[in-house]
Scaffold this motif. Structure first.
Motif, PDB file in Angstrom:
ATOM      1  N   ALA A  80      13.563  -5.994 -13.709  1.00 28.13           N
ATOM      2  CA  ALA A  80      12.705  -6.421 -14.811  1.00 28.13           C
ATOM      3  C   ALA A  80      13.140  -5.876 -16.173  1.00 28.13           C
ATOM      4  O   ALA A  80      12.936  -6.533 -17.182  1.00 28.13           O
ATOM      5  N   PHE A  81      13.714  -4.688 -16.188  1.00 31.15           N
ATOM      6  CA  PHE A  81      13.998  -4.013 -17.455  1.00 31.15           C
ATOM      7  C   PHE A  81      15.498  -3.911 -17.729  1.00 31.15           C
ATOM      8  O   PHE A  81      16.295  -3.848 -16.796  1.00 31.15           O
ATOM      9  N   PRO A  82      15.862  -3.832 -19.015  1.00 29.28           N
ATOM     10  CA  PRO A  82      17.282  -3.711 -19.358  1.00 29.28           C
ATOM     11  C   PRO A  82      17.849  -2.308 -19.110  1.00 29.28           C
ATOM     12  O   PRO A  82      19.041  -2.152 -18.887  1.00 29.28           O
ATOM     13  N   VAL A  83      16.979  -1.298 -19.156  1.00 28.17           N
ATOM     14  CA  VAL A  83      17.407   0.079 -18.912  1.00 28.17           C
ATOM     15  C   VAL A  83      16.375   0.767 -18.025  1.00 28.17           C
ATOM     16  O   VAL A  83      15.201   0.380 -17.992  1.00 28.17           O
ATOM     17  N   VAL A  84      16.838   1.775 -17.297  1.00 25.71           N
ATOM     18  CA  VAL A  84      15.972   2.608 -16.468  1.00 25.71           C
ATOM     19  C   VAL A  84      16.357   4.062 -16.697  1.00 25.71           C
ATOM     20  O   VAL A  84      17.427   4.342 -17.236  1.00 25.71           O
ATOM     21  N   PHE A  85      15.513   4.972 -16.291  1.00 22.65           N
ATOM     22  CA  PHE A  85      15.837   6.388 -16.461  1.00 22.65           C
ATOM     23  C   PHE A  85      17.014   6.777 -15.576  1.00 22.65           C
ATOM     24  O   PHE A  85      17.109   6.334 -14.434  1.00 22.65           O
ATOM     25  N   LYS A  86      17.860   7.605 -16.127  1.00 19.80           N
ATOM     26  CA  LYS A  86      18.954   8.179 -15.348  1.00 19.80           C
ATOM     27  C   LYS A  86      18.369   9.406 -14.641  1.00 19.80           C
ATOM     28  O   LYS A  86      18.009  10.383 -15.286  1.00 19.80           O
ATOM     29  N   LEU A  87      18.280   9.334 -13.331  1.00 18.99           N
ATOM     30  CA  LEU A  87      17.599  10.390 -12.575  1.00 18.99           C
ATOM     31  C   LEU A  87      18.555  11.453 -12.050  1.00 18.99           C
ATOM     32  O   LEU A  87      18.128  12.583 -11.789  1.00 18.99           O
ATOM     33  N   THR A  88      19.818  11.115 -11.874  1.00 15.72           N
ATOM     34  CA  THR A  88      20.784  12.093 -11.377  1.00 15.72           C
ATOM     35  C   THR A  88      21.589  12.644 -12.546  1.00 15.72           C
ATOM     36  O   THR A  88      21.908  11.933 -13.494  1.00 15.72           O
ATOM     37  N   GLY A  89      21.900  13.911 -12.457  1.00 20.46           N
ATOM     38  CA  GLY A  89      22.695  14.553 -13.500  1.00 20.46           C
ATOM     39  C   GLY A  89      21.919  14.792 -14.783  1.00 20.46           C
ATOM     40  O   GLY A  89      22.511  15.055 -15.825  1.00 20.46           O
ATOM     41  N   THR A  90      20.591  14.688 -14.716  1.00 17.44           N
ATOM     42  CA  THR A  90      19.742  14.948 -15.881  1.00 17.44           C
ATOM     43  C   THR A  90      18.635  15.914 -15.478  1.00 17.44           C
ATOM     44  O   THR A  90      18.514  16.279 -14.315  1.00 17.44           O
ATOM     45  N   ASN A  91      17.830  16.288 -16.445  1.00 13.75           N
ATOM     46  CA  ASN A  91      16.704  17.192 -16.174  1.00 13.75           C
ATOM     47  C   ASN A  91      15.390  16.446 -15.979  1.00 13.75           C
ATOM     48  O   ASN A  91      14.324  17.041 -16.083  1.00 13.75           O
ATOM     49  N   PHE A  92      15.456  15.139 -15.704  1.00  4.98           N
ATOM     50  CA  PHE A  92      14.243  14.338 -15.586  1.00  4.98           C
ATOM     51  C   PHE A  92      13.292  14.930 -14.542  1.00  4.98           C
ATOM     52  O   PHE A  92      12.110  15.124 -14.810  1.00  4.98           O
ATOM     53  N   MET A  93      13.794  15.211 -13.354  1.00  4.48           N
ATOM     54  CA  MET A  93      12.931  15.735 -12.280  1.00  4.48           C
ATOM     55  C   MET A  93      12.501  17.173 -12.560  1.00  4.48           C
ATOM     56  O   MET A  93      11.389  17.566 -12.186  1.00  4.48           O
ATOM     57  N   ALA A  94      13.342  17.946 -13.221  1.00  4.17           N
ATOM     58  CA  ALA A  94      12.951  19.311 -13.579  1.00  4.17           C
ATOM     59  C   ALA A  94      11.780  19.279 -14.558  1.00  4.17           C
ATOM     60  O   ALA A  94      10.848  20.088 -14.456  1.00  4.17           O
ATOM     61  N   HIS A  95      11.809  18.344 -15.491  1.00  5.26           N
ATOM     62  CA  HIS A  95      10.677  18.205 -16.413  1.00  5.26           C
ATOM     63  C   HIS A  95       9.439  17.700 -15.672  1.00  5.26           C
ATOM     64  O   HIS A  95       8.315  18.105 -15.982  1.00  5.26           O
ATOM     65  N   ARG A  96       9.632  16.831 -14.692  1.00  6.90           N
ATOM     66  CA  ARG A  96       8.499  16.412 -13.859  1.00  6.90           C
ATOM     67  C   ARG A  96       7.866  17.634 -13.203  1.00  6.90           C
ATOM     68  O   ARG A  96       6.651  17.796 -13.206  1.00  6.90           O
ATOM     69  N   ASP A  97       8.701  18.510 -12.656  1.00  8.51           N
ATOM     70  CA  ASP A  97       8.181  19.721 -12.014  1.00  8.51           C
ATOM     71  C   ASP A  97       7.438  20.602 -13.019  1.00  8.51           C
ATOM     72  O   ASP A  97       6.393  21.167 -12.705  1.00  8.51           O
ATOM     73  N   GLY A  98       7.976  20.704 -14.242  1.00 11.23           N
ATOM     74  CA  GLY A  98       7.310  21.490 -15.288  1.00 11.23           C
ATOM     75  C   GLY A  98       5.972  20.891 -15.682  1.00 11.23           C
ATOM     76  O   GLY A  98       4.983  21.612 -15.866  1.00 11.23           O
ATOM     77  N   ILE A  99       5.927  19.569 -15.798  1.00  9.91           N
ATOM     78  CA  ILE A  99       4.672  18.876 -16.129  1.00  9.91           C
ATOM     79  C   ILE A  99       3.637  19.132 -15.041  1.00  9.91           C
ATOM     80  O   ILE A  99       2.484  19.475 -15.329  1.00  9.91           O
ATOM     81  N   VAL A 100       4.045  18.968 -13.800  1.00 11.44           N
ATOM     82  CA  VAL A 100       3.119  19.165 -12.673  1.00 11.44           C
ATOM     83  C   VAL A 100       2.636  20.610 -12.626  1.00 11.44           C
ATOM     84  O   VAL A 100       1.444  20.865 -12.426  1.00 11.44           O
ATOM     85  N   HIS A 101       3.537  21.550 -12.845  1.00  9.23           N
ATOM     86  CA  HIS A 101       3.155  22.964 -12.824  1.00  9.23           C
ATOM     87  C   HIS A 101       2.118  23.263 -13.908  1.00  9.23           C
ATOM     88  O   HIS A 101       1.094  23.922 -13.648  1.00  9.23           O
TER      89      HIS A 101
END
Length: 165
Positions: free
Chosen positions: A105-126
């Motif tokens: 559906a979208f032209p771009v998506v988040f780059k999930l590997t090699g980035t801090n995306f999931m680390a920030h998710r963990d920080g948000i959840v914490h």
């Protein structure tokens, strides 16, 4: 989300503790139809997914979906434990699967590997969990600091790199 739960329960029938789970097939199909309809709506307005507007829409929509999902899973982690699932791992899998399907559906998506995306998710959840724990105690200065930290993680996650779909 429902598809991953259904697959988990098929592999672990002992965790199917309520008759409600017998109806997950229909929910899974409903979940698929929502994605298909959303994709069709976007295709009806091609300008929505072109240029800078499309990139901003992609970023905002996906970030909001991932943020609300992560916080909902964190808030209801006991439910996932009852199902015999690790809530954090479940959230990660849902984010990855959604990001993959969003490529239609979208032209771009988040780059999930090699980035801090999931680390920030963990920080948000914490931070979210810390705020929940302090909520009963009323406003305190340390809540303000936790909120600032949450905002920082959220902003950095929102600005995480994206890749072409």
């Amino acid at each position: 989300r429902y598809i991953l739960i259904k697959r988990h329960l098929e592999k672990n029938p002992a965790n199917k503790f309520a008759p409600l789970f017998d109806y997950f097939d229909a929910w899974c199909q409903d979940e698929n139809r929502h994605g298909d309809i959303f994709n069709m709506l976007l295709q009806c307005w091609p300008g929505m997914t072109k240029g800078i507007r499309g990139k901003l829409l992609s970023r905002l929509f996906l970030w909001l979906v991932f943020l609300t999902h992560s916080l909902t899973v964190a808030e209801r982690s006991n439910f996932y434990e009852l199902l015999g699932m690790d809530a954090r791992q479940f959230d990660t899998e849902v984010i990855k699967a959604t990001n993959r399907s969003a490529r239609r559906a979208f032209p771009v998506v988040f780059k999930l590997t090699g980035t801090n995306f999931m680390a920030h998710r963990d920080g948000i959840v914490h931070c979210f969990q810390q705020l929940q724990a302090k909520a009963a105690k009323g406003w305190r200065f340390d809540c303000f600091l936790i909120r600032l930290k949450l905002l920082g993680h959220g902003l950095r996650q929102f600005l995480s790199p994206m890749e072409l779909a």
